[in-house]
Design a protein around this motif. Structure first.
Motif, PDB file in Angstrom:
ATOM      1  N   PHE A  66       0.812  -1.218   0.000  1.00  0.00           N
ATOM      2  CA  PHE A  66       0.000   0.000   0.000  1.00  0.00           C
ATOM      3  C   PHE A  66       0.849   1.274   0.000  1.00  0.00           C
ATOM      4  O   PHE A  66       0.374   2.341  -0.370  1.00  0.00           O
ATOM      5  CB  PHE A  66      -0.975  -0.009   1.183  1.00  0.00           C
ATOM      6  CG  PHE A  66      -0.510   0.724   2.408  1.00  0.00           C
ATOM      7  CD1 PHE A  66       0.329   0.131   3.325  1.00  0.00           C
ATOM      8  CD2 PHE A  66      -0.916   2.033   2.645  1.00  0.00           C
ATOM      9  CE1 PHE A  66       0.757   0.812   4.450  1.00  0.00           C
ATOM     10  CE2 PHE A  66      -0.492   2.723   3.759  1.00  0.00           C
ATOM     11  CZ  PHE A  66       0.353   2.115   4.669  1.00  0.00           C
ATOM     12  N   LYS A  67       2.123   1.162   0.384  1.00  0.00           N
ATOM     13  CA  LYS A  67       2.959   2.366   0.417  1.00  0.00           C
ATOM     14  C   LYS A  67       3.122   2.996  -0.975  1.00  0.00           C
ATOM     15  O   LYS A  67       3.431   4.176  -1.080  1.00  0.00           O
ATOM     16  CB  LYS A  67       4.309   2.060   1.058  1.00  0.00           C
ATOM     17  CG  LYS A  67       4.136   1.749   2.541  1.00  0.00           C
ATOM     18  CD  LYS A  67       5.414   1.646   3.301  1.00  0.00           C
ATOM     19  CE  LYS A  67       5.155   1.455   4.786  1.00  0.00           C
ATOM     20  NZ  LYS A  67       4.431   0.171   5.102  1.00  0.00           N
TER      21      LYS A  67
ATOM     22  N   ASP B  80      10.509  -2.871   2.807  1.00  0.00           N
ATOM     23  CA  ASP B  80       9.417  -2.405   1.946  1.00  0.00           C
ATOM     24  C   ASP B  80       9.482  -0.935   1.553  1.00  0.00           C
ATOM     25  O   ASP B  80       9.266  -0.580   0.394  1.00  0.00           O
ATOM     26  CB  ASP B  80       8.073  -2.677   2.629  1.00  0.00           C
ATOM     27  CG  ASP B  80       7.610  -4.101   2.385  1.00  0.00           C
ATOM     28  OD1 ASP B  80       8.255  -4.796   1.569  1.00  0.00           O
ATOM     29  OD2 ASP B  80       6.621  -4.513   3.009  1.00  0.00           O
TER      30      ASP B  80
ATOM     31  N   PRO C 290      -4.927  -2.665   9.211  1.00  0.00           N
ATOM     32  CA  PRO C 290      -3.779  -3.309   9.858  1.00  0.00           C
ATOM     33  C   PRO C 290      -2.709  -2.240  10.104  1.00  0.00           C
ATOM     34  O   PRO C 290      -2.215  -1.634   9.161  1.00  0.00           O
ATOM     35  CB  PRO C 290      -3.311  -4.332   8.822  1.00  0.00           C
ATOM     36  CG  PRO C 290      -3.813  -3.847   7.513  1.00  0.00           C
ATOM     37  CD  PRO C 290      -5.017  -2.990   7.771  1.00  0.00           C
ATOM     38  N   THR C 291      -2.405  -2.003  11.361  1.00  0.00           N
ATOM     39  CA  THR C 291      -1.710  -0.760  11.713  1.00  0.00           C
ATOM     40  C   THR C 291      -0.297  -0.969  12.247  1.00  0.00           C
ATOM     41  O   THR C 291      -0.034  -1.918  12.988  1.00  0.00           O
ATOM     42  CB  THR C 291      -2.566   0.003  12.743  1.00  0.00           C
ATOM     43  OG1 THR C 291      -3.814   0.335  12.128  1.00  0.00           O
ATOM     44  CG2 THR C 291      -1.905   1.289  13.187  1.00  0.00           C
ATOM     45  N   GLY C 292       0.605  -0.056  11.864  1.00  0.00           N
ATOM     46  CA  GLY C 292       1.969  -0.044  12.375  1.00  0.00           C
ATOM     47  C   GLY C 292       2.301   1.339  12.909  1.00  0.00           C
ATOM     48  O   GLY C 292       2.204   1.633  14.084  1.00  0.00           O
ATOM     49  N   ASN C 293       2.618   2.231  11.977  1.00  0.00           N
ATOM     50  CA  ASN C 293       3.005   3.588  12.334  1.00  0.00           C
ATOM     51  C   ASN C 293       1.815   4.528  12.512  1.00  0.00           C
ATOM     52  O   ASN C 293       1.981   5.711  12.758  1.00  0.00           O
ATOM     53  CB  ASN C 293       3.924   4.133  11.237  1.00  0.00           C
ATOM     54  CG  ASN C 293       5.119   4.845  11.807  1.00  0.00           C
ATOM     55  OD1 ASN C 293       5.154   5.151  13.003  1.00  0.00           O
ATOM     56  ND2 ASN C 293       6.086   5.147  10.982  1.00  0.00           N
TER      57      ASN C 293
ATOM     58  N   GLY D 165      -0.207   5.677  10.251  1.00  0.00           N
ATOM     59  CA  GLY D 165      -0.443   6.608   9.151  1.00  0.00           C
ATOM     60  C   GLY D 165      -1.715   6.279   8.380  1.00  0.00           C
ATOM     61  O   GLY D 165      -2.536   7.155   8.108  1.00  0.00           O
TER      62      GLY D 165
ATOM     63  N   SER E 242       5.747  -5.501   8.568  1.00  0.00           N
ATOM     64  CA  SER E 242       5.553  -4.060   8.417  1.00  0.00           C
ATOM     65  C   SER E 242       4.738  -3.469   9.564  1.00  0.00           C
ATOM     66  O   SER E 242       4.537  -2.261   9.638  1.00  0.00           O
ATOM     67  CB  SER E 242       4.880  -3.741   7.087  1.00  0.00           C
ATOM     68  OG  SER E 242       5.668  -4.238   6.039  1.00  0.00           O
ATOM     69  N   MET E 243       4.220  -4.325  10.434  1.00  0.00           N
ATOM     70  CA  MET E 243       3.481  -3.846  11.607  1.00  0.00           C
ATOM     71  C   MET E 243       4.266  -4.092  12.888  1.00  0.00           C
ATOM     72  O   MET E 243       3.736  -3.896  13.983  1.00  0.00           O
ATOM     73  CB  MET E 243       2.125  -4.560  11.692  1.00  0.00           C
ATOM     74  CG  MET E 243       1.237  -4.260  10.494  1.00  0.00           C
ATOM     75  SD  MET E 243      -0.003  -5.538  10.244  1.00  0.00           S
ATOM     76  CE  MET E 243      -1.046  -5.233  11.660  1.00  0.00           C
TER      77      MET E 243
ATOM     78  N   HIS F 111      -0.624  -9.283   6.519  1.00  0.00           N
ATOM     79  CA  HIS F 111      -1.053  -8.040   7.180  1.00  0.00           C
ATOM     80  C   HIS F 111      -2.565  -7.886   7.100  1.00  0.00           C
ATOM     81  O   HIS F 111      -3.236  -7.583   8.086  1.00  0.00           O
ATOM     82  CB  HIS F 111      -0.355  -6.830   6.544  1.00  0.00           C
ATOM     83  CG  HIS F 111       1.141  -6.916   6.590  1.00  0.00           C
ATOM     84  ND1 HIS F 111       1.843  -7.734   5.736  1.00  0.00           N
ATOM     85  CD2 HIS F 111       2.045  -6.329   7.395  1.00  0.00           C
ATOM     86  CE1 HIS F 111       3.141  -7.627   6.013  1.00  0.00           C
ATOM     87  NE2 HIS F 111       3.290  -6.789   7.016  1.00  0.00           N
TER      88      HIS F 111
ATOM     89  N   ALA G 200      -1.033  -5.480   1.371  1.00  0.00           N
ATOM     90  CA  ALA G 200       0.023  -6.086   0.546  1.00  0.00           C
ATOM     91  C   ALA G 200      -0.533  -7.262  -0.245  1.00  0.00           C
ATOM     92  O   ALA G 200      -1.509  -7.906   0.156  1.00  0.00           O
ATOM     93  CB  ALA G 200       1.193  -6.549   1.407  1.00  0.00           C
TER      94      ALA G 200
HETATM   95  C1  LIG Z   1       3.548  -0.013   6.300  1.00  0.00           C
HETATM   96  C2  LIG Z   1       2.593  -1.161   6.286  1.00  0.00           C
HETATM   97  C3  LIG Z   1       1.560  -1.291   7.251  1.00  0.00           C
HETATM   98  C4  LIG Z   1       1.373  -0.308   8.382  1.00  0.00           C
HETATM   99  O1  LIG Z   1       0.873   0.934   7.952  1.00  0.00           O
HETATM  100  P1  LIG Z   1       0.976   2.220   8.898  1.00  0.00           P
HETATM  101  O2  LIG Z   1       0.521   3.346   8.058  1.00  0.00           O
HETATM  102  O3  LIG Z   1       2.443   2.323   9.256  1.00  0.00           O
HETATM  103  O4  LIG Z   1       0.129   1.985  10.080  1.00  0.00           O
HETATM  104  C5  LIG Z   1       0.677  -2.366   7.136  1.00  0.00           C
HETATM  105  N1  LIG Z   1       0.816  -3.288   6.154  1.00  0.00           N
HETATM  106  C6  LIG Z   1       1.809  -3.206   5.224  1.00  0.00           C
HETATM  107  C7  LIG Z   1       1.920  -4.269   4.194  1.00  0.00           C
HETATM  108  C8  LIG Z   1       2.719  -2.137   5.254  1.00  0.00           C
HETATM  109  O5  LIG Z   1       3.693  -2.087   4.327  1.00  0.00           O
END
Ligand SMILES: *Cc1c(COP(=O)(O)O)cnc(C)c1O
Length: 496
Positions: A111-112, A145, A265-268, A270, A320-321, A399, A426
């Motif tokens: 998704f980036k 990634d 599905p959350t990491g940072n 954003g 990525s999370m 994810h 992804a």
């Molecule tokens: C970066 C990423 C996330 C997390 O997204 P955030 O915006 O950082 O919360 C989730 N899934 C995938 C595949 C990512 O590359």
């Protein structure tokens, strides 16, 4: 509209400045001081347009110092020909309630790409306005990634150079090949002997070294950052939530009288923050459901009001999370406190000195009226991939499966059966090994063997960027010592 800092509201800059600079000098993040709102009528009009036209209209308000021509140039450049679907963010329907927002049709299958295809255009246009003609140099330290997505985004964008550092033993073979085979005249890739932290520290040191900055200026160049706290990465993400609403309006049975939920599905933080901003702008989103893996610092925060990063870090199958400090949460705190910059600065200070903070009852209440949170471990993630494939014939990556699992928990606990948009971040082919484990007990003896096996077994097609990789030529073979990164930067830029 101006952009203000979350730690000092008196700092006020234009969109171009916020994007070119990336972060405010005192460490705060830039946020718009007002948000545009859209009416039902506006959304209906938007739903008659294609993705690029929707993007231009949504972005226009946030980039009010860009001309229409500039916005046109940026959006057309980003989303023409680089995605494998005419709509870069299509909805796949599972039953009549689950609407999977597939954000992985871009050049790196994650998704980036939605943000990193557009950011280079926003950044170079901004730099032209505020950095009078200097070349922009992007430095990236990556654990996989982000580096590839940034390389694809910045390749051959005029007046920019991009240099990516990755830990030579810290990325997957597929990620390494993706970066080492990168095309483009302005791209540079360098593996370092060290881990991700070494790469990140090295980049930070170069960024903040005044002597280096001087030297770049002498050569008419300026550093900038492509990381996820840049507003230029958030704005493009708001677009796909607006677009997902528009696409639902066109469904035979939209079923949107009571709004819809969004699962991320959350990491940072954003991606889910962008969904919140879309809600603020009038998209009828009910609950924002925040899904985490075993690194469940956000689940605990949303449930208890205490954010505490002092805990074990787990390496999971949804890498990525794997994050303990969600930097974009700072922007959400600014919202929750009613734009109280002093309070946000104090909370962030607690986070850096003690590794934790607690929000007061009023903020907690507001947080819970907007968000619901849940998590699941690797075993449950694998099980979910298998279940959804067997039940619906839909194949998720690791994810997305976390989001799907948490959504099922949400429905079970609340009985809320509104439609849900689930962000799919992804392609399953990016995490072939884990996904195969979920659907079969077979394995091939190579990376690309697994790709073919997954395709045969699930009757899904391999995304072109992954297929192409099998015959890609390696361009970058350099491995440098971690204390030689600056030398690599000068060499890449042709500076002595
Ligand atoms: C970066 C990423 C996330 C997390 O997204 P955030 O915006 O950082 O919360 C989730 N899934 C995938 C595949 C990512 O590359």
């Amino acid at each position: 509209m101006n952009y203000i800092s979350t730690r000092d509201k008196s700092v006020k800059v234009t969109a171009a400045k916020a994007i070119a600079q990336g972060i405010s000098n005192e460490g705060g993040l830039f946020v718009p001081d007002t948000f545009p709102t859209f009416s039902e009528e506006d959304f209906r009009k938007l739903s008659q347009m294609d993705y690029k036209e929707r993007a231009k209209i949504v972005l226009k308000d946030f980039l009010n110092d860009f001309t229409d021509e500039e916005i046109n140039y940026c959006v057309e450049g980003a989303y023409t020909g680089s995605f494998d679907d005419e709509n870069p963010a299509p909805l796949a329907l599972i039953g009549d309630k689950k609407r999977i927002l597939e954000l992985w049709h871009g050049p790196t299958c994650a998704f980036k790409d939605l943000a990193l295809q557009l950011l280079p255009y926003l950044l170079s246009t901004s730099a032209k306005k505020v950095n009078d003609g200097k070349k922009t140099v992007i430095l990236v330290a990556t654990s996989g990634d982000t580096g590839k997505a940034a390389l694809e985004g910045f390749k051959d964008v005029p007046d920019t150079e991009i240099i990516v550092f990755y830990p030579s033993d810290g990325v997957s073979p597929m990620q390494k090949l993706q970066m080492d085979s990168q095309l483009g005249e302005n791209v540079h890739v360098c593996a370092i002997k060290g881990n991700f932290d070494d790469a990140q520290t090295g980049v930070k040191n170069i960024f903040t070294d005044n002597e280096v900055k001087e030297k770049l200026l002498e050569n008419n160049m300026l550093f900038s950052s492509a990381n996820s706290i840049n507003w230029g990465r958030l704005a493009p993400q708001i677009v796909y939530y607006v677009s997902a609403y528009c696409d639902q309006l066109l469904l035979e049975k939209p079923d949107l009288e009571k709004g819809f939920n969004v699962v991320v599905p959350t990491g940072n933080f954003g991606n889910i923050l962008a969904a919140y901003y879309a809600k603020k702008m009038g998209v009828p989103i009910n609950k924002l459901i925040c899904a985490s893996n075993a690194n469940n610092v956000l689940t605990d925060f949303i449930k208890t009001g205490e954010y505490d990063r002092n805990r074990s870090f787990y390496t999971t199958i949804s890498p990525s999370m794997d994050i303990l400090i969600s930097s974009n949460l700072e922007r959400m705190l600014f919202e929750l406190t009613g734009n109280d910059d002093k309070k946000v600065a104090a909370l962030q200070a607690d986070l850096s000195s003690k590794g934790k903070y607690t929000v007061d009852g009023e903020i907690k209440e507001k947080l819970n009226s907007l968000f619901w949170a849940g998590c699941c471990d690797d075993e449950a993630t694998i099980k979910t991939i298998g279940e959804y494939f067997n039940l619906y014939g839909y194949l998720c990556d690791t994810h997305t499966a976390v989001a799907v699992n948490v959504y099922d928990q949400y429905v079970k606990e609340t009985g809320d059966t509104r439609p849900a948009v689930i962000a799919s971040t992804a392609s399953p082919y990016k995490f072939c090994d884990s996904v195969l484990t979920a659907v079969t007990d077979k394995k091939a003896d190579s990376e690309f063997g697994n790709v073919k096996l997954l395709s045969q077994l699930t009757k899904t097609s391999v995304p072109k960027p992954i297929k192409d990789l099998e015959n890609a030529t390696v361009r970058f073979k350099e491995i440098c010592e971690k204390d030689q990164m600056l030398k690599a930067v000068y060499k890449a830029l042709g500076i002595n």
